[in-house]
Design a protein around this motif. Structure first.
Motif, PDB file in Angstrom:
ATOM      1  N   ALA A 168       0.849  -1.114   0.129  1.00 32.61           N
ATOM      2  CA  ALA A 168       0.146  -0.212   0.118  1.00 32.61           C
ATOM      3  C   ALA A 168       0.740   1.070  -0.173  1.00 32.61           C
ATOM      4  O   ALA A 168       0.595   2.401  -0.494  1.00 32.61           O
ATOM      5  N   SER A 169       1.889   1.463   0.505  1.00 31.71           N
ATOM      6  CA  SER A 169       2.525   2.497   0.959  1.00 31.71           C
ATOM      7  C   SER A 169       3.534   2.914  -0.818  1.00 31.71           C
ATOM      8  O   SER A 169       3.720   4.056  -0.338  1.00 31.71           O
ATOM      9  N   SER A 170       3.444   2.625  -1.674  1.00 36.51           N
ATOM     10  CA  SER A 170       3.995   2.869  -2.985  1.00 36.51           C
ATOM     11  C   SER A 170       3.065   2.433  -3.578  1.00 36.51           C
ATOM     12  O   SER A 170       3.408   3.071  -5.029  1.00 36.51           O
ATOM     13  N   VAL A 172       0.552   5.731  -6.045  1.00 39.29           N
ATOM     14  CA  VAL A 172       1.074   6.488  -5.618  1.00 39.29           C
ATOM     15  C   VAL A 172      -0.049   7.396  -7.096  1.00 39.29           C
ATOM     16  O   VAL A 172      -0.811   6.766  -7.707  1.00 39.29           O
ATOM     17  N   CYS A 259       6.650   1.113  -7.455  1.00 35.29           N
ATOM     18  CA  CYS A 259       6.177   1.703  -7.569  1.00 35.29           C
ATOM     19  C   CYS A 259       3.995   1.195  -7.776  1.00 35.29           C
ATOM     20  O   CYS A 259       4.751   0.203  -8.718  1.00 35.29           O
TER      21      CYS A 259
END
Lengths: 425, 425
Positions: A168-170, A172, A259
């Motif tokens: 989830a953190s990557s 964008v 990403c």
């Protein structure tokens, strides 16, 4: 349905669409908006103006810098808001005095799309990437193990929608550039540590979760669509060399986690109703929890991928379709929660690569180049330019997905999902 | 180091430990506390009392219902707070008037452990489960494919710490019960949809991330420990039948996402410094980004697993150790971020199963029973009771992990990580 805001029949953002996004301008920080024609309608301004006061929901949900609070309210609230916006924006509105002819409010609430910066629309709790594209699976099985069927590599493939947990953190928003990742992978007889040499894109379609479920309480397949807030395009950038080396028993990890790009406008389910089709048939009898009452649970939406190289030339890469799936989002959600896993508002759930049967419909370079063995000739969109060959992506390549469906009710487009590859750090 | 709060030499929560947790009582909602002996020290009360005002950080971080804001401040702030707490709590404190002899503050700040409810200590952005246990990998390879080495199943196993993305939404705090999950799996010649028949536990050790990193900016291995806020025990409950069927190409999904349990007290890295050891050697030359200056980057902490059955009898299940890893947390973090993946405050990173070489050190039933083929006899902790045989977990089984390390500076314990299996819904 025509709107007084725009008269461009080709716009992605018709009155039938009304997608939600998070935008900012030089003058104002991130806030909720709805795209209409060449404009963004500022829902914070409308909410503060009392436009939704009679709709029986907590309007502070529209004053936030993400869509989570609004998405959490559920489909019935979102439908009421959508209806209100259509009533206000349609050409022959009976409520012209509220917005169209209220020049003060209209001046504050309508912002030109060209002047805004778009942001990630939701805070994402978990991101799940399914693998339900029929042709992608069949082709990849044969590339990874020549002659193999997908069921030989993955016996459950037709029995359930398979998936891996993404990072989830990557995730964008479109237009965020990405760096070519470093990693480990074999080159001839040795293992190299260095910049990825097989950088790829993947054409995907994804939904954001609206209302979630409690742990231990699965979502039934026929109520699963009530948990969808809306849809976006997604590019699941993939480092094939890193992925193939690391993923033999635990699935993709660093090969995907550098990403993932989503388009900024979240298209409501109602907007896509005219484009419903059945998913591809599977050869298996499904267990009850995956059997849907309605067959029309997938969508027929073409997604086009293009390449722009450093000198600005653009090339056609692929035409995919969201109908190339063997399971619907409702089935994915029912399976995801079958063991009790809780979904939360803002969770991102994607289809996997949406390749069609032919090479020009392949949704990633792995397929188009048969695992890098056969470079793919991409046709210039400007006919005066020569074509270009690609095996995998090169530095400064920009990949853009666009999608638009057209029906009697008007165009429903997703805008674009775009990202440029920067050199490895 | 002795404390005036307690004189129990066997306590998990000595002055050397001082783990952070989120607790509530009947009288007060969730807040930050530190365990000391049989008490919790309420850091909200201390912060509001001005105890940390001279320490040059934003004390509102200690007024939150999770540890995220405090963890995000970084190791230098956490070290100053830890030093302040040790100064106040030690037996021969020079600051007795501040807390020990300040009966009003002391009465409000010290709460009996037996009266509190513990909560999930952090909001978890992403949860990553590595697979760096040497013996677990070697044994599982042989169980899954008799005669196979782990490198045959996973060629990269010794070159990099492999991992999969776990499901953050299903991570719960100790004492939360879990339901046996439903799923699909083969039984003889058919595929069944129903309650899991091969429910297992996994003994793991995990860290919470303090400061994160930006996307595209990898964390160097020698600064990686600065990004660790603290450590917990973890039970990665696993549905082996569901997992084995679904995970052939994409890794674990529903087989793991129904529940993951963590212990409530987050033990600071400084508390574990006396227990440092080197990770197990790998047979490969590592690339530079995984080479650590210090060899002592793992820990020697024994983790005991016990079974409690419906009638209250308890049985010894396994003794594992956190030193059974081939990569340290610093190496896991360096690898995790190598391609640019951002870590965020609150991310949970786990080792995978920490089995030792022998059957009584096996950290899951898959290993102890050789894939369910050889039921394991668990020895009763009360010698007057007969032993019990288990293949996989039965309904109403409770599995509890405890861990405690003892050194010259005192005991450092983790309390317990416990959960009971409820029948399938």
């Amino acid at each position: 349905m025509a709107s007084w805001v725009h008269d461009d029949e080709g716009s992605h953002f018709s009155l039938q669409n009304l997608p939600y996004g998070i935008f900012s301008t030089e003058a104002s920080p991130a806030r909720v908006g709805v795209a209409i024609g060449e404009h963004v309608l500022d829902l914070k301004v409308l909410a503060e103006g009392g436009i939704f006061d009679d709709l029986d929901f907590d309007v502070t949900a529209l004053l936030q810098p993400t869509l989570n609070a609004f998405a959490a309210l559920g489909r019935h609230v979102q439908s009421r808001v959508r209806q209100r916006l259509q009533d206000l924006l349609k050409e022959d509105t009976e409520f012209g005095n509220v917005l169209r002819d209220n020049h003060t409010l209209r001046g504050r609430a309508l912002v030109r799309l060209s002047s805004v910066t778009m942001h990630l629309p939701m805070v994402i709790g978990d991101y799940t990437d399914f693998f339900v594209g029929l042709h992608h699976a069949v082709t990849c099985a044969d590339i990874l193990k020549p002659g193999a069927t997908i069921e030989q590599l993955c016996p459950c493939f037709f029995n359930l929608p398979i998936a891996y947990n993404g990072r989830a953190s990557s995730v964008v928003v479109s237009e965020t550039p990405l760096h070519r990742p470093h990693g480990q992978f074999p080159v001839e007889a040795t293992v190299v540590s260095g910049p990825c040499r097989k950088l790829d894109f993947e054409v995907e379609f994804a939904c954001f979760v609206g209302k979630g479920n409690k742990m231990g309480e699965p979502i039934g397949v026929d109520s699963a669509e009530d948990h969808i807030f809306g849809f976006v395009l997604m590019n699941d950038w993939s480092a094939r060399d890193i992925q193939m080396y690391e993923a033999t028993i635990m699935g993709p990890f660093n090969g995907k986690s550098f990403c993932t790009t989503v388009s900024p406008w979240v298209v409501p389910p109602e907007a896509l109703d005219p484009f419903r089709v059945a998913p591809k048939k599977t050869p298996r009898t499904l267990p009850d929890y995956l059997v849907e009452k309605s067959e029309l649970s997938a969508y027929d939406i073409s997604i086009r991928a293009t390449l722009e190289v450093a000198n600005g030339q653009t090339y056609k890469v692929a035409d995919c379709n969201t109908n190339n799936v063997i399971f619907s989002f409702a089935q994915m959600i029912a399976h995801h929660t079958r063991g009790g896993c809780p979904l939360r508002t803002g969770d991102l759930i994607a289809t996997g690569t949406l390749s069609g049967p032919d090479r020009e419909n392949a949704g990633c370079l792995l397929e188009q180049t048969r695992g890098g063995k056969d470079p793919y000739e991409m046709v210039a969109e400007n006919s005066s330019t020569g074509n270009v060959l690609r095996t995998y992506l090169e530095d400064n390549d920009r990949i853009t997905f666009t999608a638009q469906a057209s029906g009697a009710a008007g165009n429903v487009g997703f805008g674009s999902c775009s990202g440029m590859v920067l050199p490895a750090p």
